[in-house]
Design an enzyme around this catalytic site. Structure first.
Site, PDB file in Angstrom:
ATOM      1  N   THR A 145       0.854  -1.250  -0.044  1.00  0.00           N
ATOM      2  CA  THR A 145      -0.061   0.093  -0.187  1.00  0.00           C
ATOM      3  C   THR A 145       0.954   1.335   0.122  1.00  0.00           C
ATOM      4  OG1 THR A 145      -1.591   1.185   1.446  1.00  0.00           O
ATOM      5  CG2 THR A 145      -0.108  -0.473   2.527  1.00  0.00           C
ATOM      6  N   SER A 187      -1.450   2.984  10.878  1.00  0.00           N
ATOM      7  CA  SER A 187      -2.351   2.004  11.375  1.00  0.00           C
ATOM      8  C   SER A 187      -1.742   0.759  11.612  1.00  0.00           C
ATOM      9  CB  SER A 187      -3.662   1.811  10.622  1.00  0.00           C
ATOM     10  OG  SER A 187      -3.274   1.029   9.499  1.00  0.00           O
ATOM     11  N   TYR A 189      -2.863  -2.025  10.538  1.00  0.00           N
ATOM     12  CA  TYR A 189      -2.752  -2.791   9.155  1.00  0.00           C
ATOM     13  C   TYR A 189      -1.661  -2.313   8.314  1.00  0.00           C
ATOM     14  CZ  TYR A 189      -3.731  -2.436   4.261  1.00  0.00           C
ATOM     15  OH  TYR A 189      -3.686  -2.304   2.784  1.00  0.00           O
ATOM     16  N   HIS A 190      -1.600  -0.722   8.246  1.00  0.00           N
ATOM     17  CA  HIS A 190      -0.288  -0.280   7.620  1.00  0.00           C
ATOM     18  C   HIS A 190       1.040  -0.967   7.979  1.00  0.00           C
ATOM     19  CE1 HIS A 190      -3.320   2.847   6.216  1.00  0.00           C
ATOM     20  NE2 HIS A 190      -2.888   2.564   5.084  1.00  0.00           N
ATOM     21  N   LYS A 193       2.178  -4.064   6.539  1.00  0.00           N
ATOM     22  CA  LYS A 193       2.798  -4.151   5.162  1.00  0.00           C
ATOM     23  C   LYS A 193       4.054  -3.713   5.092  1.00  0.00           C
ATOM     24  CE  LYS A 193      -1.317  -4.956   2.858  1.00  0.00           C
ATOM     25  NZ  LYS A 193      -1.276  -5.940   1.926  1.00  0.00           N
TER      26      LYS A 193
HETATM   27  N1  LIG Z   1      -8.689  -2.120  -1.479  1.00  0.00           N
HETATM   28  C1  LIG Z   1      -7.960  -1.307  -1.743  1.00  0.00           C
HETATM   29  O1  LIG Z   1      -8.266  -0.128  -1.983  1.00  0.00           O
HETATM   30  C2  LIG Z   1      -6.621  -1.418  -1.626  1.00  0.00           C
HETATM   31  C3  LIG Z   1      -5.624  -0.503  -1.550  1.00  0.00           C
HETATM   32  C4  LIG Z   1      -4.177  -0.773  -1.532  1.00  0.00           C
HETATM   33  C5  LIG Z   1      -3.946  -2.054  -1.357  1.00  0.00           C
HETATM   34  N2  LIG Z   1      -4.770  -3.102  -1.198  1.00  0.00           N
HETATM   35  C6  LIG Z   1      -4.183  -4.501  -1.084  1.00  0.00           C
HETATM   36  O2  LIG Z   1      -4.775  -5.288  -1.745  1.00  0.00           O
HETATM   37  C7  LIG Z   1      -5.155  -6.515  -1.166  1.00  0.00           C
HETATM   38  C8  LIG Z   1      -6.458  -7.044  -1.647  1.00  0.00           C
HETATM   39  O3  LIG Z   1      -7.221  -6.005  -1.100  1.00  0.00           O
HETATM   40  P1  LIG Z   1      -8.914  -6.196  -1.236  1.00  0.00           P
HETATM   41  O4  LIG Z   1      -9.593  -4.808  -1.105  1.00  0.00           O
HETATM   42  O5  LIG Z   1      -9.346  -7.083  -2.354  1.00  0.00           O
HETATM   43  O6  LIG Z   1      -9.131  -6.725  -0.013  1.00  0.00           O
HETATM   44  P2  LIG Z   1     -10.492  -8.062   0.376  1.00  0.00           P
HETATM   45  O7  LIG Z   1     -10.371  -8.221   2.051  1.00  0.00           O
HETATM   46  O8  LIG Z   1     -11.644  -7.614  -0.476  1.00  0.00           O
HETATM   47  O9  LIG Z   1      -9.835  -9.281   0.029  1.00  0.00           O
HETATM   48  C9  LIG Z   1      -8.581  -9.972   0.485  1.00  0.00           C
HETATM   49  C10 LIG Z   1      -8.840 -11.711   0.344  1.00  0.00           C
HETATM   50  O10 LIG Z   1      -7.941 -12.412   1.122  1.00  0.00           O
HETATM   51  C11 LIG Z   1      -8.665 -13.480   1.684  1.00  0.00           C
HETATM   52  N3  LIG Z   1      -7.756 -13.736   2.977  1.00  0.00           N
HETATM   53  C12 LIG Z   1      -7.384 -12.916   3.805  1.00  0.00           C
HETATM   54  N4  LIG Z   1      -6.549 -13.555   4.844  1.00  0.00           N
HETATM   55  C13 LIG Z   1      -6.561 -14.713   4.299  1.00  0.00           C
HETATM   56  C14 LIG Z   1      -5.648 -16.002   4.850  1.00  0.00           C
HETATM   57  N5  LIG Z   1      -5.076 -15.966   5.996  1.00  0.00           N
HETATM   58  N6  LIG Z   1      -5.747 -17.229   4.186  1.00  0.00           N
HETATM   59  C15 LIG Z   1      -6.375 -17.306   2.843  1.00  0.00           C
HETATM   60  N7  LIG Z   1      -7.184 -16.106   2.483  1.00  0.00           N
HETATM   61  C16 LIG Z   1      -7.074 -14.882   3.115  1.00  0.00           C
HETATM   62  C17 LIG Z   1     -10.048 -12.730   2.002  1.00  0.00           C
HETATM   63  O11 LIG Z   1     -10.964 -13.700   2.417  1.00  0.00           O
HETATM   64  C18 LIG Z   1     -10.368 -12.145   1.036  1.00  0.00           C
HETATM   65  O12 LIG Z   1     -11.065 -12.708   0.257  1.00  0.00           O
HETATM   66  C19 LIG Z   1      -4.729  -6.467   0.270  1.00  0.00           C
HETATM   67  O13 LIG Z   1      -3.536  -7.087   0.765  1.00  0.00           O
HETATM   68  C20 LIG Z   1      -4.656  -5.120   0.426  1.00  0.00           C
HETATM   69  O14 LIG Z   1      -4.213  -4.575   1.791  1.00  0.00           O
HETATM   70  C21 LIG Z   1      -6.152  -2.819  -1.293  1.00  0.00           C
END
Ligand SMILES: NC(=O)c1ccc[n+]([C@@H]2O[C@H](COP(=O)([O-])OP(=O)(O)OC[C@H]3O[C@@H](n4cnc5c(N)ncnc54)[C@H](O)[C@@H]3O)[C@@H](O)[C@H]2O)c1
Length: 404
Positions: A145, A187, A189-190, A193
């Protein structure tokens, strides 16, 4: 390419899996469906109706004639199953989305802080160890991120792609060194990462793993060319105070006549990318991995930066929605500059979808169409970053939308 998509049932992972499958790659999703379970715990649901994973995959087979595999594994706790899947599948590329990804959720309670660290750090480390253990030669693309850089650290100086050249004073003069950009997480969360980044640096150096860390901006939009093909393929749209991302929340709030909730002054500048560009960036990243022995490649996966208040005003101008200012629950600067380099993706052929192209379609086709599914009680963000901070609860009554 044989591609394993970890977290492929999520907001970014599902459309990426469909896109890669559509492009002819052989895709398998690994997901423990924890995101769906968190929705149940929070008593909230995606604004768009998402069907169970089995039905999603059947719909894709009907629409495209292509198969996507699925395995239910917890990446953080089921190491042996993960290793067995890697041995069997021997993927050419692994895309790692599988982490708890909401900053407000991570700051909600002691329990969610611990869950976020345990889940994210163990998931990433298990993956890296399993790749070494099984000898699988896969390029890894991880979703990091922009938040690892923090906001406002460098003023108006552009944020480089991962690494910073610094001068180290010595008695014999300055030494020039390239270091990982200082981490400044906002945070828990951050913070996970930023810990991921150190794990990547170690495993790239020690074991020659080929890792690309994608420092992604806030993703907005819902649909891609694949998810629009059938309503059963629709992507999730989070709007609640924990998981909803700022622009999608504004779109949904405008659609139901709720004031646009700006935290603090709205002077925070953030980086954005449309979901259609996210899926393209992933294919570009796995097709252009670093060489073995190189340090992790860091790409800033963003296409635009905007101040939160400017976004609210833009949507207010299009829709007539009011803007409401709420206390900021985060410990952060009221305002910040954000200039970000994203040269590598542009050089590799990314043609960005801009806000001006996509915004109206999102308001009409998604937010307004599914507005009836919104639960108004879930809109306000209730997590606060520190004990004793002011919450938005006392303002709730005045924010309820009027009948008309
Ligand atoms: N959505 C955003 O705006 C955004 C921005 C920056 C970075 N990201 C990064 O992109 C990635 C995906 O984000 P997203 O918005 O699709 O999130 P999301 O929560 O919709 O999807 C994450 C998926 O991972 C699965 N998951 C989580 N922990 C798991 C585990 N231990 N084993 C197996 N599966 C697991 C969840 O069930 C979910 O389906 C994340 O790592 C997030 O940090 C997202």
């Amino acid at each position: 390419m044989r591609v394993l998509v970890l977290g492929g049932d999520g907001f970014c992972g599902w459309p990426t899996s469909l896109y890669l499958s559509d492009r002819g790659h052989d895709v398998t999703i690994l997901d423990n469906l924890s995101r769906r379970k968190i929705d149940v715990d929070l008593e909230v649901d995606s604004l768009t109706p998402i069907v169970p994973i089995g039905e999603r995959l059947r719909a894709w087979r009907e629409v495209s004639g292509r198969e996507i595999g699925f395995v239910s594994v917890d990446l953080a706790t089921e190491y042996d199953r993960l290793a067995a899947i890697l041995r069997e599948l021997r993927p050419d590329a692994i895309v790692h989305f599988a982490e708890q990804r909401a900053a407000p959720y991570s700051m909600r309670s002691e329990k969610t802080k611990r869950y976020t660290v345990d889940n994210n750090v163990r998931a990433t480390h298990n993956l890296l160890t399993a790749i070494v253990d099984t000898g699988v030669d896969a390029a890894i693309a991880h979703l990091g991120t922009m938040g690892v850089y923090g906001y406002g650290w460098s003023g108006t100086a552009p944020i480089p792609e991962g690494y910073l050249t610094v001068k180290v004073p010595t008695p014999d003069g300055d030494l020039e060194r390239e270091i990982l950009h200082p981490a400044n997480p906002g945070s828990v969360y951050h913070m996970t990462k930023t810990l991921d980044q150190l794990l990547f640096a170690f495993y790239a150096k020690n074991d020659g793993l080929r890792i690309t860390d994608l420092h992604q901006g806030i993703v907005w939009g819902t649909q891609t060319d694949q998810t629009v093909k059938d309503e059963r393929l629709i992507n999730r749209f989070d709007y609640d105070g924990d998981y909803g991302t700022v622009l999608n929340r504004f779109l949904m709030q405008a659609a139901i006549g709720h004031p646009l909730t700006v935290h603090g002054t709205g002077g925070q500048t953030r980086a954005f990318i449309h979901i259609r560009d996210t899926v393209r960036c992933i294919e570009i990243a796995i097709s252009n991995p670093p060489r073995p022995g190189s340090k992790p490649m860091v790409l800033n996966q963003i296409t635009e930066t905007h101040r939160v208040l400017d976004l609210a005003k833009l949507i207010s101008d299009i829709t007539g929605a009011e803007i409401a200012y709420l206390p900021n629950p985060r410990v952060e600067a009221e305002e910040n500059e954000l200039v970000v380099r994203n040269d590598q993706f542009l050089a590799l052929g990314l043609e960005p979808t801009t806000l001006s192209e996509g915004l109206l379609g999102e308001v009409k086709d998604i937010a307004a169409r599914y507005a009836h599914r919104a639960d108004l009680r879930k809109i306000i963000a209730r997590s606060v970053w520190k004990r004793g901070m002011q919450t938005s609860d006392d303002l709730l009554t005045s924010l309820q939308p009027t009948e008309d």
